[in-house]
Scaffold this active site. Structure first.
Site, mmCIF file in Angstrom:
data_model
loop_
_atom_site.group_PDB
_atom_site.id
_atom_site.type_symbol
_atom_site.label_atom_id
_atom_site.label_comp_id
_atom_site.label_asym_id
_atom_site.label_seq_id
_atom_site.Cartn_x
_atom_site.Cartn_y
_atom_site.Cartn_z
ATOM 1 N N ASP A 247 32.987 -10.029 -27.827
ATOM 2 C CA ASP A 247 32.505 -10.216 -26.456
ATOM 3 C C ASP A 247 33.452 -11.051 -25.593
ATOM 4 O OD1 ASP A 247 32.230 -12.622 -27.703
ATOM 5 O OD2 ASP A 247 30.074 -12.822 -27.410
ATOM 6 N N HIS B 218 33.873 -14.286 -29.185
ATOM 7 C CA HIS B 218 33.588 -14.243 -30.609
ATOM 8 C C HIS B 218 34.178 -12.989 -31.253
ATOM 9 C CE1 HIS B 218 30.242 -16.306 -28.421
ATOM 10 N NE2 HIS B 218 30.600 -17.261 -29.259
ATOM 11 N N SER C 127 29.083 -21.638 -32.054
ATOM 12 C CA SER C 127 28.706 -20.223 -32.089
ATOM 13 C C SER C 127 29.437 -19.419 -33.158
ATOM 14 C CB SER C 127 28.961 -19.576 -30.720
ATOM 15 O OG SER C 127 30.322 -19.697 -30.345
#
Length: 398
Positions: A359, A362, A51
């Site tokens: 969040d 990240h 991610s």
């Protein structure tokens, strides 16, 4: 007589920190000017990762990243778990290339200047669980390599048909002159903790993780890849996700509020990865390898956040409640029905530009841009210390 030493005042310490950073910047700037003629002409980027560099792979399969993801730059969800751009976006921009489209996102994608095989939740080693069970993506690094191999073989067949395909797929020689970026491994470490493993048990399988990563690098090399840009993993113990979910004693938290055991595991992985990259240099002397110390860059940002213009580096911008504004059961963008209407519960903060963590897992676009600037302007974080736009010239031992 007791020994003593001089401890500079806090303001002087901060001043020295910024003087050091500026000197590194000036040195690097001079280097880039003196060696401009030696800059690489990378026509494409092929990225493998999780991610931290996913630009739409996971969302193409499982649905879009919920708002407010993408609000800062894209004006809405853009397949990234971030309010805006990622480091890989800034790297592409620095080469004058368009942002990478995800391989799994076929709708409206242009792969003429590279492909992104990364998906959020990806691991190097295949996980013996489903996504619903663990949250990890089934698109592990070996699958990403299989996707690359298929793309490498079929793209030229399709491109040679001409027409619209000619402008949407890379030229054949791009594969040899492209830069191959790797940013993966973080989820392999947390996967063990999710299975209630001890830190020592997690460390025990790290050698297998880096061995499997090296196998994929060798596979890319066998298909013509020659320039490799490898990121190590960041300080896991400074993420709200870790600090909120896993029980920690006071002795396991350092003065910056980060979890010591998790940071030590990340550093152990990074040391193993560094040794693996060194070995790859020996085994593949025609390839150029750059090892990027993302851990040090991100840890510097977190531990010097205030001096750098950021606030509360461990507290998430987008989340819901708790010490770190993070709730694992109600992550960024989560909604619930109130009086028959769906409302967002886990909202964005007022000013993401001063937050480090987006969040709980990240980084924000502002943080990613700062991280990118360190990569671009401070070669001390790179091994060997040669800038991104010259990375194709590094061969064998330096």
């Amino acid at each position: 007589m007791k020994s003593s030493y001089f401890r500079p005042p806090a303001k002087l310490t901060t001043l020295l920190f910024f003087v050091t950073v500026n000197l590194c910047f000036l040195h690097t700037t001079s280097e880039s000017v003196d060696n401009k003629a030696q800059e690489c002409d990378f026509p494409a980027i092929f990225n493998f990762g999780d991610s931290n560099s996913d630009t739409g792979g996971l969302t193409a399969v499982y649905g879009p990243a919920q708002p407010p993801n993408g609000e800062t730059f894209f004006g809405g969800s853009a397949g990234r778990f971030c309010d805006g751009r990622l480091v890989i976006d800034f790297l592409a921009g620095s080469l004058g290339l368009p942002y990478l489209n995800a391989y799994l996102n076929s709708v409206g994608s242009n792969f003429s200047h590279g492909v992104n095989f990364a998906t959020a939740g990806s691991t190097v080693r295949p996980q013996n669980t489903t996504k619903s069970q663990s949250g990890y993506s089934p698109i592990s690094l070996d699958v990403q390599f299989a996707e690359f191999s298929e793309f490498w073989k079929t793209s030229q067949v399709v491109r040679n048909k001409g027409g619209v395909f000619e402008g949407l797929l890379p030229k054949e020689d791009y594969f040899a002159s492209a830069v191959y970026t790797f940013d993966i491994g973080q989820n392999d470490l947390t996967a063990g903790y999710k299975l209630n493993m001890t830190t020592e048990q997690v460390k025990a399988y790290v050698p297998d993780v880096v061995t499997q990563l090296a196998t994929v690098v060798r596979g890319v090399y066998a298909q013509g890849g020659r320039t490799f840009w490898v990121h190590n993993t960041g300080p896991l113990g400074c993420l709200a996700y870790i600090l909120d979910v896993y029980p920690l004693t006071a002795a396991q938290v350092n003065k910056f509020g980060c979890a010591i055991p998790f940071n030590e595991v990340a550093q152990y992985y990074n040391a193993q990865l560094k040794e693996t990259v060194d070995q790859l240099r020996k085994d593949l002397p025609l390839a150029a390898f750059t090892y990027v110390d993302m851990y040090s860059i991100k840890y510097t940002l977190i531990t010097h956040a205030k001096e750098l213009g950021f606030e509360e580096p461990l507290v998430a911008c987008c989340g819901h409640g708790g010490k770190y504004n993070f709730n694992n059961a109600m992550r960024c963008g989560s909604t619930k029905i109130v009086d028959g209407k769906e409302i967002v519960i886990a909202k964005s903060c007022k000013n993401p530009s001063v937050k480090v963590i987006w969040d709980g897992i990240h980084y924000t676009e502002a943080a990613n841009k700062w991280i990118f600037n360190q990569i671009l302007n401070n070669v001390s974080y790179l091994d060997p210390p040669v800038s991104f736009n010259r990375a194709c010239h590094i061969f064998g031992h330096l």
